[in-house]
Design a protein around this motif. Structure first.
Motif, PDB file in Angstrom:
ATOM      1  N   GLU A  29      -9.090  -0.962   1.300  1.00  0.00           N
ATOM      2  CA  GLU A  29      -8.153   0.163   1.286  1.00  0.00           C
ATOM      3  C   GLU A  29      -8.601   1.212   0.263  1.00  0.00           C
ATOM      4  O   GLU A  29      -8.449   1.028  -0.937  1.00  0.00           O
ATOM      5  N   ALA A  77      -8.589  -3.416  -8.367  1.00  0.00           N
ATOM      6  CA  ALA A  77      -8.624  -3.440  -6.895  1.00  0.00           C
ATOM      7  C   ALA A  77     -10.030  -3.813  -6.409  1.00  0.00           C
ATOM      8  O   ALA A  77     -10.190  -4.623  -5.483  1.00  0.00           O
ATOM      9  N   PRO A  91      -7.305   5.532  -6.341  1.00  0.00           N
ATOM     10  CA  PRO A  91      -5.926   6.022  -6.215  1.00  0.00           C
ATOM     11  C   PRO A  91      -5.784   7.500  -6.575  1.00  0.00           C
ATOM     12  O   PRO A  91      -4.899   8.182  -6.062  1.00  0.00           O
ATOM     13  N   TRP A 102      -2.455  -9.570   0.487  1.00  0.00           N
ATOM     14  CA  TRP A 102      -3.034  -9.286  -0.835  1.00  0.00           C
ATOM     15  C   TRP A 102      -2.953 -10.518  -1.743  1.00  0.00           C
ATOM     16  O   TRP A 102      -3.865 -10.800  -2.510  1.00  0.00           O
ATOM     17  N   ASN A 147       0.853  -1.202   0.000  1.00  0.00           N
ATOM     18  CA  ASN A 147       0.000   0.000   0.000  1.00  0.00           C
ATOM     19  C   ASN A 147       0.883   1.243   0.000  1.00  0.00           C
ATOM     20  O   ASN A 147       1.451   1.618   1.016  1.00  0.00           O
ATOM     21  N   ASP A 190     -10.257   2.080  -9.309  1.00  0.00           N
ATOM     22  CA  ASP A 190      -9.346   1.068  -9.841  1.00  0.00           C
ATOM     23  C   ASP A 190     -10.108  -0.256  -9.933  1.00  0.00           C
ATOM     24  O   ASP A 190     -10.376  -0.911  -8.928  1.00  0.00           O
ATOM     25  N   ARG A 202      -6.307   2.305  -2.546  1.00  0.00           N
ATOM     26  CA  ARG A 202      -6.140   1.381  -3.682  1.00  0.00           C
ATOM     27  C   ARG A 202      -7.338   1.510  -4.627  1.00  0.00           C
ATOM     28  O   ARG A 202      -7.196   1.418  -5.838  1.00  0.00           O
TER      29      ARG A 202
END
Ligand code: FCB
Length: 469
Positions: free
Chosen positions: A121, A136, A127, A98, A70, A133, A124
């Protein structure tokens, strides 16, 4: 002695007795703010719990502490500043979760767990401002699907301390648009994960984030400014409200809560009025102010040395379905002439963990009772654990804290779940990798996980055959 003298003495005596009576009454009155709890004698024995059906029994983690890689949040930047993290550690690959989701789900099953609390997160998933994303999101969609398939109920936290760098640069929790941006993130989470997730936690330990980030300055943004701290607290409250509204709109069945860090504060001397009053003040401020603001629909924060916050916020009302308690310790409040403000707050006299805090399972029972008395909402123990490298304390720790939960349920309190912190050792924020909380021990070189002391006891206490589907 003359008659007058006797009368006078009697009056003085009566006045003193009256004052002493008033003092004792005041002590009794203030003691109601922090009643003690006593665990049943079988709390140390191998008792067999009879958890209610659907009881959530699991472990908890947070993205930045376990995932690894991260690099786009405020912590990633903060960690690189010299002197911020013990031993010069950085989160780095963390526990590599992950890439190990499937393996870790196997560990949960090995532990007899039927639930997993983890965070997604934000940095992520978004971003850059306004850009999602897809890969993600797909990762977390896959994770919740795998959890469900394995009979593990996902409990998803949206904000567990880390903020995307782009919002941190604008002031993080104090940025004017923070609540709205967080609300958008929550709406996206409900849309993408909603079909597979029932249990949501909007914010983890807001008072801790505020204190460490803006009072102690030992976490991002590394500020020491009490007025900013209260601003951040208000920002987190408004963000929670926006997040909860978005989750509710996206998922009618969402069960929404906040995980608050609660310390069981107790006066050293129950007949010292100053200690009584200070205990209530710190407990109200540190433990309950976020939950209380939500319950009353008013942003409320009041602690000596901080600007007082007292503003209507009706949007907070009805935003939670359960109350989350993260419990780790007792602190004693002691009158001390030389201490700043004449009060010293410190660990109690019992066994200390590697974190230097006292192991005190009775405090969990006291706080569950307090939460129930205040809100009459279901309670979830969203975190509870012990830093114990040698593994000498954890087995009894797990047993006694589970017993506190069982005792509360036996009293008729609606406790829905218990989450042990943590599944495996991980990046313990400013303490780096020095403190080990895992039911699995992490080999940092190979990322291998091996059962730690206490995992056996955790499995023994798991609800029998209670997979939740
Ligand atoms: C809690 C945090 C969690 C972890 C444990 C040990 O206060 O929520 O992330 O650091 O402490």
């Amino acid at each position: 002695m003359s008659n007058n003298g006797v009368k006078w003495l009697r009056r003085v005596f009566a006045a003193l007795a009256g004052l002493a009576g008033l003092y004792l009454l005041a002590c009794v009155y203030f003691q109601r703010g922090h009643p003690r709890a006593v665990l049943g004698p079988e709390s140390k024995t191998a008792f067999v719990p009879d958890w209610p059906s659907g009881f959530l029994w699991g472990t908890a983690t947070a993205a930045h502490q376990v995932e690894g890689g991260n690099t786009r949040n405020d912590w990633a930047r903060f960690e690189r500043l010299p002197g911020t993290i013990a031993h010069g550690d950085t989160s780095g690959v963390a526990a590599g979760e992950w890439d190990k989701v499937a393996d870790d789900i196997a560990l949960m099953r090995e532990l007899g767990a039927n639930a997993y609390r983890f965070s997604i997160e934000w940095s992520r998933l978004e971003p850059a401002e306004g850009r999602w994303d897809e890969a993600a999101w797909a990762h977390y969609v896959d994770e919740v699907s795998r959890l469900r398939a394995a009979g593990e109920e996902p409990v998803v936290t949206l904000l567990h301390f880390t903020l995307p760098a782009w919002i941190a640069e604008r002031g993080g929790a104090t940025a004017p648009d923070f609540p709205e941006r967080f609300g958008r993130f929550a709406a996206e989470a409900a849309k993408r994960l909603g079909p597979r997730v029932r249990w949501w936690c909007t914010v983890n330990e807001p008072q801790v984030q505020m204190y460490q980030g803006y009072v102690a300055g030992s976490w991002p943004p590394g500020v020491k400014d009490h007025a900013m701290a209260v601003k951040a607290f208000a920002g987190l409250l408004r963000a929670h409200a926006a997040g909860a509204r978005a989750l509710r709109a996206g998922d009618r069945d969402a069960r929404i809560g906040v995980a608050s860090n609660m310390i069981y504060f107790e006066p050293s001397n129950r007949w010292n009025l100053l200690e009584q009053i200070v205990t209530n003040t710190v407990s109200n401020g540190f433990d309950w102010s976020f939950d209380e603001s939500i319950a009353r629909g008013r942003m409320l924060f009041s602690m000596p040395g901080f600007p007082t916050l007292d503003e209507p916020a009706p949007e907070l009302k009805g935003t939670v379905d359960w109350v989350g308690i993260n419990y780790y310790r007792r602190n004693l409040v002691t009158f001390a002439l030389r201490a700043p403000g004449m009060v010293d707050i410190h660990a109690g006299p019992g066994t200390l963990s590697d974190a230097g805090i006292e192991i005190y399972p009775e405090g969990l029972l006291a706080l569950i009772r307090e939460g129930w008395k205040r809100y009459h909402l279901p309670i979830v123990i969203t975190e509870n654990g012990v830093a114990d490298s040698a593994g000498v304390h954890r087995p009894l720790f797990v047993r006694q804290h589970a017993y506190a939960v069982k005792q509360a349920i036996g009293e008729g309190i609606d406790v829905r779940g218990y989450f042990h912190w943590s599944l495996m050792d991980n990046f313990e924020w400013a303490e780096g990798y020095g403190q080990r909380f895992g039911l699995y021990r992490l080999d940092r070189a190979t990322l291998a996980r091996t059962p730690a002391q206490g995992s056996e006891e955790f499995r023994r206490l798991a609800p029998r055959g209670a997979m939740i589907r």
